[in-house]
Design a protein around this motif. Structure first.
Motif, mmCIF file in Angstrom:
data_model
loop_
_atom_site.group_PDB
_atom_site.id
_atom_site.type_symbol
_atom_site.label_atom_id
_atom_site.label_comp_id
_atom_site.label_asym_id
_atom_site.label_seq_id
_atom_site.Cartn_x
_atom_site.Cartn_y
_atom_site.Cartn_z
ATOM 1 N N ARG A 1 0.847 -1.196 0.000
ATOM 2 C CA ARG A 1 0.000 0.000 0.000
ATOM 3 C C ARG A 1 0.881 1.245 0.000
ATOM 4 O O ARG A 1 1.851 1.328 0.750
ATOM 5 N N LEU A 2 0.513 2.212 -0.836
ATOM 6 C CA LEU A 2 1.360 3.398 -0.957
ATOM 7 C C LEU A 2 1.361 4.225 0.322
ATOM 8 O O LEU A 2 2.416 4.475 0.912
ATOM 9 N N PHE A 3 0.188 4.688 0.750
ATOM 10 C CA PHE A 3 0.113 5.587 1.899
ATOM 11 C C PHE A 3 -1.027 5.187 2.819
ATOM 12 O O PHE A 3 -2.088 4.749 2.361
ATOM 13 N N THR A 4 -0.793 5.347 4.109
ATOM 14 C CA THR A 4 -1.896 5.344 5.063
ATOM 15 C C THR A 4 -2.549 6.726 4.999
ATOM 16 O O THR A 4 -1.988 7.654 4.397
ATOM 17 N N PRO A 5 -3.728 6.912 5.579
ATOM 18 C CA PRO A 5 -4.363 8.246 5.539
ATOM 19 C C PRO A 5 -3.465 9.366 6.074
ATOM 20 O O PRO A 5 -3.389 10.442 5.482
ATOM 21 N N SER A 6 -2.775 9.108 7.196
ATOM 22 C CA SER A 6 -1.904 10.145 7.755
ATOM 23 C C SER A 6 -0.697 10.396 6.849
ATOM 24 O O SER A 6 -0.246 11.541 6.695
ATOM 25 N N GLU A 7 -0.170 9.334 6.236
ATOM 26 C CA GLU A 7 0.956 9.498 5.318
ATOM 27 C C GLU A 7 0.539 10.248 4.061
ATOM 28 O O GLU A 7 1.303 11.054 3.524
ATOM 29 N N ALA B 1 -1.740 12.538 3.940
ATOM 30 C CA ALA B 1 -1.828 13.950 4.331
ATOM 31 C C ALA B 1 -0.444 14.581 4.358
ATOM 32 O O ALA B 1 -0.259 15.721 3.903
ATOM 33 N N LEU B 2 0.545 13.839 4.866
ATOM 34 C CA LEU B 2 1.913 14.351 4.892
ATOM 35 C C LEU B 2 2.453 14.532 3.482
ATOM 36 O O LEU B 2 3.112 15.532 3.173
ATOM 37 N N PHE B 3 2.162 13.571 2.603
ATOM 38 C CA PHE B 3 2.599 13.656 1.213
ATOM 39 C C PHE B 3 2.018 14.899 0.535
ATOM 40 O O PHE B 3 2.730 15.638 -0.151
ATOM 41 N N VAL B 4 0.727 15.135 0.721
ATOM 42 C CA VAL B 4 0.079 16.314 0.122
ATOM 43 C C VAL B 4 0.711 17.590 0.666
ATOM 44 O O VAL B 4 0.964 18.543 -0.090
ATOM 45 N N LEU B 5 0.996 17.621 1.960
ATOM 46 C CA LEU B 5 1.613 18.801 2.570
ATOM 47 C C LEU B 5 2.996 19.061 1.978
ATOM 48 O O LEU B 5 3.351 20.210 1.671
#
Length: 511
Positions: A480-486, A488-492
């Motif tokens: 899996r690429l990102f968890t929900p919190s990850e 959000a960090l990626f978008v930031l």
């Protein structure tokens, strides 16, 4: 770039028998094999202390006089060293406690971010660590060229076409040596350590012998020379340089494997750190004792050369210049290896794409080495367009190192607050280590603020496109690429990167 410097930082342990060097390339270089520890002689407290000192004293110390002179007077410098000394010592204790509480996490500083906050945080910590090493190595070449500029005008302040050309040749010459299997820098390390410490001590003694009470008094607040801002602003303006010279302090925890007794590591850490702090503070104070603050601020880098020459004459120029070049070249060798390993180790652990974990016939992490050399070459080319290449690379290297430091300190704080790893430990020890981790975390947050929005955005300009490596690595593993919190960090990070690029294009961010 010690190399913090740029002394600078180690990676504790390497896959596939890679060499592990001390932070500035001046501690022991040992070879480890999977399933076996290094066979080394046990060391006493004085020997361990010497290794800690050698790992932290690097190129940055030679630039201290002017970097402080442009920012503050004596009072501000004393406060700055007190803050930096306290904060970095707490950070050293964090790495020491993590080595004890989580001894299985021996793949470098990035692994603490991964263990505490997930794979994507660990990835960004590793990229920040690597990019900091690359920027620090670029700083080394600019520093060498600026030193040569003292004698040959064509090198200027280290960012001329001639300087970049010679530095580029040096980058690929060292690349060739390392690719051919030149990995054990033990002999070079001993020579470099002598050429670093001895000239610095001579500098301090000679300047204090020539102490000028009037100059020292005028430099106390430097208020008579013009407006440097209030004391708070003066101290904040010194924070990046004080952090840069201490980068590599996490290397003290690596030495635990060499200690005769476990408690000797703590003693060596404190003694070594206080020794280095004293050296750095005395270089600053001795400069203020002979040169007025405006002249100190205007001294060309490496500023120790000009300050020493003003006291002893032309021979001082040659004396310090030789020390700078020998010291920096030795550090560059070790830190090119280190930067490559920072990509190689995560690739072997499936955190980076597989191609970065490739080795050549000589056991060199060749793909990671190529990427590292290209990174240094790219930043060298950038110096032609930067107003103050030397200080820019120093500040960039320091800013990039703050992310792995912050995440490591926050992980230690998390362990203390949750009690994880303290099941059989006395409550008093847990409380003490939690307080230390809290102070270290607060200090690194303060450093981000001192670095300013400019360098935070430049950091995201690097992290955002680098995330493609993370996506590729996850795809290779079918994970899996990102968890929900990850996510959000990626978008930031991407938003920060876009803002940084727009700022560079529009001129709102200047380099």
């Amino acid at each position: 770039m010690s190399t913090g410097e740029q002394g600078r930082r180690p990676s504790d342990g390497a896959a596939g028998g890679a060499t592990t060097a001390a932070a500035d390339g001046h501690g022991p270089a040992t070879t480890t094999d999977e399933g076996a520890g290094p066979a080394v002689a046990k060391m006493s407290v004085p020997t361990l202390t010497g290794m800690v000192v050698g790992s932290m004293v690097g190129a940055g110390v030679f630039s201290l006089p002017a970097r402080f002179g442009v920012a503050t007077g004596i009072l501000g410098s004393l406060i700055a060293w007190a803050i930096a000394g306290t904060g970095m010592l707490m950070l050293a204790f964090v790495f020491q406690s993590l080595a004890i509480r989580r001894p299985q996490l021996d793949s470098g500083v990035f692994i603490y971010a991964k263990a505490g906050f997930g794979d994507y945080a660990g990835f960004n910590s590793a990229i920040g660590f690597w990019a900091s090493a690359v920027a620090g190595n670029t700083f080394y070449w600019v520093f060498i060229s600026a030193t040569l500029g003292t004698f040959f005008t064509g090198f200027g302040d280290g960012a001329t076409v001639l300087a970049v050309g010679l530095s580029s040749a040096g980058v690929w010459f060292f690349h060739y040596l390392i690719a051919r299997g030149v990995r054990d820098a033990a002999v070079i390390n001993r020579i470099v350590t002598v050429f670093k410490i001895l000239p610095i001590l001579v500098f301090i003694v000679v300047l204090f012998v020539n102490f000028d009470a009037g100059v020292f008094a005028d430099n106390w607040t430097a208020g008579a020379y013009g407006d440097l801002g209030n004391l708070n602003e003066q101290v904040r303006n010194t924070m990046l340089i004080t952090t840069f010279v201490f980068i590599g302090i996490e290397g003290a925890s690596v030495y635990s494997r060499y200690a005769r007794r476990r408690e000797d590591v703590g003693r060596a850490t404190v003694l070594g750190f206080l020794s280095v702090l004293s050296i750095f503070a005395l270089v600053t104070l001795s400069s203020y004792s002979v040169v007025p603050q405006p002249e100190l601020a205007a001294t060309r880098q490496p500023s120790m050369i000009g300050v020493f020459r003003s006291v002893v004459g032309d021979w001082g120029e040659v004396f310090i210049s030789v020390a700078v070049i020998v010291s920096v070249l030795g550090a560059y060798l070790a830190w090119t290896l280190m930067a490559a390993e920072v990509m190689f180790i995560p690739a072997r652990q499936d955190d980076f794409p597989r191609f970065l974990g490739q080795e050549n016939a000589n056991g060199t992490p060749i793909t990671a080495l190529v990427v590292t050399s290209i990174g240094v070459q790219s930043l060298l080319s950038l110096t032609l367009f930067v107003d103050d290449a030397l200080n820019f690379m120093l500040d960039l290297s320091t800013s990039l190192a703050l992310l792995p430091y912050l995440l490591a300190a926050a992980y230690s704080l998390k362990l203390g607050l949750t009690g994880e790893g303290y099941e059989d430990i006395a409550p008093r020890t847990r409380r003490r280590e939690t307080v230390v981790a809290g102070v270290a975390t607060a200090y690194t947050v303060f450093l981000f603020d001192a670095a300013g929005l400019k360098f935070v955005l430049l950091m995201t300009v690097i992290l955002a496109p680098a995330s493609l490596l993370y996506i590729k690595a996850r795809s290779e593993q079918g994970r899996r690429l990102f968890t929900p919190s990850e996510l959000a960090l990626f978008v930031l990070i991407v938003l920060g990167g876009v803002a940084g690029v727009v700022g560079l294009v529009t001129g709102r961010i200047t380099i």
